[in-house]
Design a protein around this motif. Structure first.
Motif, PDB file in Angstrom:
ATOM      1  N   ASP A  23     -50.643 -18.392  41.783  1.00  0.00           N
ATOM      2  CA  ASP A  23     -50.147 -19.712  42.040  1.00  0.00           C
ATOM      3  C   ASP A  23     -50.568 -20.239  43.256  1.00  0.00           C
ATOM      4  N   GLU A  25     -53.990 -23.499  44.442  1.00  0.00           N
ATOM      5  CA  GLU A  25     -54.743 -24.445  43.919  1.00  0.00           C
ATOM      6  C   GLU A  25     -56.352 -24.170  44.414  1.00  0.00           C
ATOM      7  N   TYR A  75     -52.770 -13.380  48.696  1.00  0.00           N
ATOM      8  CA  TYR A  75     -51.908 -14.199  47.733  1.00  0.00           C
ATOM      9  C   TYR A  75     -50.629 -13.592  46.803  1.00  0.00           C
ATOM     10  N   SER A  76     -51.271 -12.316  46.449  1.00  0.00           N
ATOM     11  CA  SER A  76     -50.361 -11.663  45.469  1.00  0.00           C
ATOM     12  C   SER A  76     -50.335  -9.926  45.775  1.00  0.00           C
ATOM     13  N   SER A 198     -53.764 -17.144  31.226  1.00  0.00           N
ATOM     14  CA  SER A 198     -54.646 -16.827  32.079  1.00  0.00           C
ATOM     15  C   SER A 198     -56.071 -16.435  31.839  1.00  0.00           C
TER      16      SER A 198
END
Length: 223
Positions: A23, A25, A75-76, A198
Motif C-alpha cells: 500500500d 505510491e 513498508y511491510s 498484484s
C-alpha cells in the motif's frame, strides 16, 4: 516518491509485483531492453546497466534482493517481510535470495535462445546444462512445498510473503524454458500465487523479451 525503472519480463518485474502488493505510491519508468541501459544517465542509477533501479527519498538502489529486503523492512515487515525475531526469518531470507539462483540460469538460457540470433552462435551443451540446473531448482522447491506441514500453501509456514513473490517471478521467467510438468506441488503453488491481482498488474501490456510461449530444448529438429 518511489520510482521503479523497469523493463518488461526482466528481474524488475519482481520489484513491480512487490510494489503492487504494498500500500505505497510509486511511479513506473519503462525502459527498452537494449543498449540504452548503458547510457551514462542510466548507469548513474544502476552501474551494471541492469534493471531494476529504484529511486527513493533521493537515494538509489539496485539488485532485487536488496530492494526486496529494504521495501519489506520499511513498508511491510510483518506481512510481506519477516522481522529478525520471527521464526520464519531465516527461511524468508533463504527463499528471497534463492530467486536469484533460478534467475541466473534463466538469464543464460535467454541469452542462448533469444539474444543469440544465429544457430552457430549457440551452445547445445550450455542450453542442456542450464535447463537441467533449473530443473534442480524446481526439485528444491518441490521438496519444500510438498513437505507435510500444516498450511504449506506457500514457501513459509506462516503464509504468503515476498519470498513467494521473488521465487514466483523467477519461475515465471524459467517456465519459458523448463515446464513444471514433473513438479506438481510447484505447479499448484505457482497457480495459487499468480492468481493474485498484484501479479496480473506486473505482467507486460506490450513488448517483452520472449516472442514464444516456450523455447524447446536444443537441438530443435530441422524440417
Amino acid at each position: 516518491m518511489i520510482t521503479l525503472h523497469h523493463c518488461p519480463q526482466t528481474r524488475s518485474m519482481r520489484t513491480l509485483w512487490l510494489l503492487n502488493e504494498m500500500d505505497v505510491e510509486f511511479q513506473l519508468k519503462l525502459h527498452a531492453f537494449d543498449k540504452s541501459l548503458r547510457d551514462p544517465e542510466y548507469l548513474s542509477l544502476s552501474p551494471a546497466g541492469r534493471v531494476p533501479a529504484l529511486e527513493i527519498d533521493g537515494e538509489r538502489m539496485f539488485e532485487t534482493g536488496a530492494i526486496t529486503q529494504y521495501l519489506c523492512e520499511r513498508y511491510s515487515p510483518d506481512r510481506l517481510g519477516r522481522p529478525v525475531d520471527d521464526p520464519d526469518r531465516m527461511a524468508w531470507l533463504v527463499w528471497v535470495h534463492f530467486a536469484e539462483t533460478i534467475s541466473q540460469h534463466t538469464a543464460a538460457l535467454t541469452q542462448q535462445h533469444v539474444a543469440l540470433r544465429e544457430d552457430h552462435m549457440r551452445s547445445p551443451i550450455v542450453m542442456k546444462l542450464e535447463a537441467a540446473r533449473i530443473a534442480k531448482c524446481y526439485d528444491a522447491l518441490e521438496a519444500r512445498l510438498s513437505t507435510p506441514v500444516e498450511n504449506r500453501d506457500y514457501l513459509l509456514t506462516s503464509g504468503f510473503s515476498a519470498a513467494d513473490i521473488s521465487v514466483g517471478q523467477a519461475v515465471y521467467m524459467s517456465r519459458y524454458f523448463v515446464k513444471l510438468d514433473q513438479h506438481p506441488a510447484v505447479a499448484e503453488w505457482y497457480a495459487r500465487i499468480t492468481a493474485r491481482d498484484s501479479f496480473a498488474k506486473s505482467l507486460p501490456t506490450e513488448g517483452g523479451i520472449y516472442e514464444q510461449e516456450f523455447y524447446p530444448p536444443w537441438p530443435i529438429e530441422k524440417v
